[in-house]
Design an enzyme around this catalytic site. Structure first.
Site, PDB file in Angstrom:
ATOM      1  N   GLY A 107      43.230   5.776  46.776  1.00  0.00           N
ATOM      2  CA  GLY A 107      42.751   5.104  47.997  1.00  0.00           C
ATOM      3  C   GLY A 107      43.757   4.988  49.307  1.00  0.00           C
ATOM      4  N   PHE A 146      45.444  18.876  43.976  1.00  0.00           N
ATOM      5  CA  PHE A 146      44.913  19.537  45.510  1.00  0.00           C
ATOM      6  C   PHE A 146      45.261  21.319  45.222  1.00  0.00           C
ATOM      7  CE2 PHE A 146      44.730  20.814  49.572  1.00  0.00           C
ATOM      8  CZ  PHE A 146      43.783  19.972  50.324  1.00  0.00           C
ATOM      9  N   LYS A 159      51.594   9.735  34.226  1.00  0.00           N
ATOM     10  CA  LYS A 159      50.506   9.277  35.035  1.00  0.00           C
ATOM     11  C   LYS A 159      49.435   8.456  34.320  1.00  0.00           C
ATOM     12  CE  LYS A 159      47.728  10.975  38.947  1.00  0.00           C
ATOM     13  NZ  LYS A 159      47.625  11.965  39.852  1.00  0.00           N
ATOM     14  N   ASN A 178      35.057  13.809  41.075  1.00  0.00           N
ATOM     15  CA  ASN A 178      35.361  15.423  40.414  1.00  0.00           C
ATOM     16  C   ASN A 178      35.313  15.151  39.053  1.00  0.00           C
ATOM     17  OD1 ASN A 178      38.026  16.181  38.926  1.00  0.00           O
ATOM     18  ND2 ASN A 178      38.639  14.363  40.322  1.00  0.00           N
ATOM     19  N   ARG A 179      34.521  16.242  38.337  1.00  0.00           N
ATOM     20  CA  ARG A 179      35.065  16.478  36.859  1.00  0.00           C
ATOM     21  C   ARG A 179      35.336  17.898  36.683  1.00  0.00           C
ATOM     22  NH1 ARG A 179      29.320  15.311  37.632  1.00  0.00           N
ATOM     23  NH2 ARG A 179      28.234  16.889  37.632  1.00  0.00           N
ATOM     24  N   ASN A 201      38.480  13.756  32.740  1.00  0.00           N
ATOM     25  CA  ASN A 201      37.618  14.782  32.300  1.00  0.00           C
ATOM     26  C   ASN A 201      37.954  15.902  31.289  1.00  0.00           C
ATOM     27  OD1 ASN A 201      36.083  14.292  34.814  1.00  0.00           O
ATOM     28  ND2 ASN A 201      37.771  14.892  35.902  1.00  0.00           N
ATOM     29  N   THR A 202      38.984  15.504  30.441  1.00  0.00           N
ATOM     30  CA  THR A 202      39.359  16.154  29.344  1.00  0.00           C
ATOM     31  C   THR A 202      39.102  15.445  28.044  1.00  0.00           C
ATOM     32  OG1 THR A 202      41.161  17.590  30.421  1.00  0.00           O
ATOM     33  CG2 THR A 202      41.415  17.448  28.189  1.00  0.00           C
ATOM     34  N   SER A 223      43.594  11.961  33.064  1.00  0.00           N
ATOM     35  CA  SER A 223      42.432  12.820  33.478  1.00  0.00           C
ATOM     36  C   SER A 223      41.273  12.146  32.833  1.00  0.00           C
ATOM     37  CB  SER A 223      42.589  14.253  33.582  1.00  0.00           C
ATOM     38  OG  SER A 223      41.257  14.714  33.852  1.00  0.00           O
ATOM     39  N   ALA A 240      48.425  15.475  42.815  1.00  0.00           N
ATOM     40  CA  ALA A 240      48.286  16.352  41.918  1.00  0.00           C
ATOM     41  C   ALA A 240      46.712  16.828  41.883  1.00  0.00           C
ATOM     42  CB  ALA A 240      48.751  16.081  40.400  1.00  0.00           C
ATOM     43  N   ASN A 284      45.615   7.484  38.198  1.00  0.00           N
ATOM     44  CA  ASN A 284      44.632   8.690  38.435  1.00  0.00           C
ATOM     45  C   ASN A 284      43.150   8.077  38.822  1.00  0.00           C
ATOM     46  OD1 ASN A 284      43.222  11.291  37.826  1.00  0.00           O
ATOM     47  ND2 ASN A 284      44.780  11.605  36.209  1.00  0.00           N
TER      48      ASN A 284
HETATM   49  C1  LIG Z   1      39.435  17.185  42.971  1.00  0.00           C
HETATM   50  C2  LIG Z   1      40.333  16.399  42.347  1.00  0.00           C
HETATM   51  C3  LIG Z   1      41.245  16.949  41.312  1.00  0.00           C
HETATM   52  C4  LIG Z   1      42.302  16.142  40.651  1.00  0.00           C
HETATM   53  N1  LIG Z   1      43.174  16.773  39.592  1.00  0.00           N
HETATM   54  C5  LIG Z   1      44.181  16.121  39.162  1.00  0.00           C
HETATM   55  C6  LIG Z   1      44.996  16.616  38.380  1.00  0.00           C
HETATM   56  O1  LIG Z   1      44.717  17.985  38.003  1.00  0.00           O
HETATM   57  N2  LIG Z   1      45.947  16.154  37.759  1.00  0.00           N
HETATM   58  C7  LIG Z   1      46.071  14.773  38.074  1.00  0.00           C
HETATM   59  O2  LIG Z   1      47.000  14.139  37.671  1.00  0.00           O
HETATM   60  N3  LIG Z   1      45.496  14.141  38.998  1.00  0.00           N
HETATM   61  C8  LIG Z   1      44.377  14.787  39.527  1.00  0.00           C
HETATM   62  N4  LIG Z   1      43.490  14.056  40.574  1.00  0.00           N
HETATM   63  C9  LIG Z   1      43.789  12.643  40.797  1.00  0.00           C
HETATM   64  C10 LIG Z   1      44.603  12.555  41.934  1.00  0.00           C
HETATM   65  O3  LIG Z   1      45.927  12.979  41.898  1.00  0.00           O
HETATM   66  C11 LIG Z   1      44.720  11.108  42.427  1.00  0.00           C
HETATM   67  O4  LIG Z   1      45.551  10.458  41.326  1.00  0.00           O
HETATM   68  C12 LIG Z   1      43.594  10.183  42.631  1.00  0.00           C
HETATM   69  O5  LIG Z   1      42.570  11.261  43.238  1.00  0.00           O
HETATM   70  C13 LIG Z   1      43.625   9.099  43.491  1.00  0.00           C
HETATM   71  O6  LIG Z   1      44.175   9.096  44.806  1.00  0.00           O
HETATM   72  P1  LIG Z   1      43.186   9.440  46.122  1.00  0.00           P
HETATM   73  O7  LIG Z   1      42.250   8.273  45.871  1.00  0.00           O
HETATM   74  O8  LIG Z   1      44.283   9.488  47.054  1.00  0.00           O
HETATM   75  O9  LIG Z   1      42.499  10.601  45.936  1.00  0.00           O
HETATM   76  C14 LIG Z   1      42.548  14.857  41.076  1.00  0.00           C
HETATM   77  C15 LIG Z   1      41.822  14.232  42.131  1.00  0.00           C
HETATM   78  C16 LIG Z   1      40.809  14.988  42.722  1.00  0.00           C
HETATM   79  C17 LIG Z   1      40.224  14.201  43.896  1.00  0.00           C
END
Ligand SMILES: Cc1cc2nc3c(=O)[nH]c(=O)nc-3n(C[C@H](O)[C@H](O)[C@H](O)COP(=O)(O)O)c2cc1C
Length: 377
Positions: A306, A67, A226, A114-115, A185-186, A183, A65, A255
């Site tokens: 990761g 992307f 999540k 990200n925030r 950021n909320t 998240s 999520a 997350n």
């Molecule tokens: C820019 C960005 C925006 C994200 N937005 C969301 C989101 O809206 N909802 C959510 O559940 N996770 C969000 N995530 C978290 C990712 O879905 C994922 O759980 C997290 O980045 C760890 O996986 P990764 O290391 O493969 O990035 C976001 C991550 C990034 C980098």
């Protein structure tokens, strides 16, 4: 490796959020290439098929999520070989998110911070978008999940109504739903991970799920929650209790982290927000392993955090994940990553003498069990 030597350096020269938006816009115009892209990037092999409840993923690698928050290009994205994908987070109300800049690359650490703050067009607009996509057969051909978050201006006491509003509006369009209480950021969103508030949220959403399904004469939709990696395992155990009591389909772990910043080399490592990518690989695997051990493999887990290559994905699967998702790893490794991961997984299965990916699920956590630490902490 053209991506890493040529495309990525060009993309990384520009502002992170701007290049992300441009890539999505470009992809939305490349839908006509779906067939060719899909033929090139999709690894077709029955050994990779994943069954989670009623959901069948042709392979275990999903797009995480965040992307494609607004469902700009879900079908074109799925052509890069994903076995499933999530759009969102979608909130009941449209909202702009936090002030920019709010997305940072940490190249030395293979990470992002990200925030964004759930910037999205809101449930109504996204439902209409999905309706249009459906009408012109432009929905992905793999299962589509919809990630739902809480609108920023809504207080915790009104969070349930807010989640229910978004869920009800989007119900017809998702093959599964993820309730995002993690998240960073909320403000106060993560309070909903506490046992009481979580029960008060998940129970009515599950009830609404059943009611909407009955009305539509279909089965209820698989629901996932999540979670964040920023908690003690005892808190994870309380979440597992609620998830099992309310009969959710599974847990998505995890997350991005709001707190872990140790050992980062990039200057942007000081930015507040959610850190994702390489620095969280191990901690997330330990969460997956813990959930698998506590539930003795009863509860499906989607592992995310990761993952960059087949070994990373295999580690999550051996820890107990039935499927995985990637975001940051895809940004760093490029469009061929999912294909390489799926091919690599097939080699790893062959190396280990396994007939099917499902034989590897929890393999590592089960062996811990034999050593005697399979019980609840
Ligand atoms: C820019 C960005 C925006 C994200 N937005 C969301 C989101 O809206 N909802 C959510 O559940 N996770 C969000 N995530 C978290 C990712 O879905 C994922 O759980 C997290 O980045 C760890 O996986 P990764 O290391 O493969 O990035 C976001 C991550 C990034 C980098």
């Amino acid at each position: 490796m053209l991506y890493k030597s040529l495309v990525r350096p060009l993309l990384f020269r520009k502002d992170a959020e701007r290049s992300h938006e441009q890539i999505l816009a470009l992809l939305s115009h490349l839908e006509f290439l779906y067939g060719s892209l899909n033929d090139f990037y999709r690894v077709k092999d029955d050994r990779l098929r994943v069954q989670i409840g009623p959901l069948t993923f042709p392979n275990p690698v999903g797009l995480a999520a965040g992307f494609d928050k607004n469902a700009v290009a879900p079908k074109a994205l799925s052509a890069f070989g994903f076995g499933f994908m999530e759009i969102g987070a979608v909130t009941a109300q449209a909202q702009p998110g936090n002030p920019k800049p709010r997305l940072y690359r940490l190249p030395e650490d293979h990470a992002l911070i990200n925030r964004l703050g759930f910037n999205n067009k809101g449930a109504e607009a996204i439902a209409l978008k999905l309706e249009r996509l459906r009408a012109r057969s432009a929905m992905p051909e793999v299962p589509l999940g919809i990630n739902i978050g809480r609108s920023k201006i809504v207080e915790t006491k009104d969070a349930v109504a807010d989640f229910l509003a978004a869920f009800e509006r989007l119900f017809p369009y998702g093959d599964f739903f993820t309730l995002n209480v993690s998240s960073p950021n909320t403000p106060n969103l993560r309070d909903l991970q506490g046992e009481t508030l979580l029960r008060e949220l998940l129970a009515p959403v599950q009830e609404k799920n059943r009611a909407l399904a009955t009305r539509a004469k279909i089965d209820s939709k698989p629901l996932f929650v999540k979670i964040a990696p920023d908690m003690e395992f005892s808190q994870v155990d309380a979440i597992i209790d609620v998830v099992e009591a309310v009969k959710l389909t599974g847990i998505i772990a995890t997350n991005a982290t709001a707190f872990m910043r140790e050992g980062l080399k990039s200057p942007a490592g000081r930015e507040p927000g959610g850190l994702s990518g390489r620095p969280i690989t191990k901690v997330v695997t330990s969460f997956v392993s813990h959930i698998f051990q506590v539930t003795q493999g009863r509860l499906p887990i989607i592992g995310v955090g990761g993952i960059f290559n087949a070994e990373d994905a295999y580690d999550k699967i051996k820890a107990g994940a039935s499927a995985v998702q990637i975001y940051t790893g895809w940004v760093y490794e490029g469009p061929g990553a999912v294909k390489r991961i799926n091919r690599g997984l097939l080699s790893l299965l062959e190396r280990d003498g396994l007939k099917h990916l499902s034989d590897a699920v929890g393999m590592e956590s089960r062996s811990t069990n034999q050593a005697g630490s399979y019980k609840r902490s």
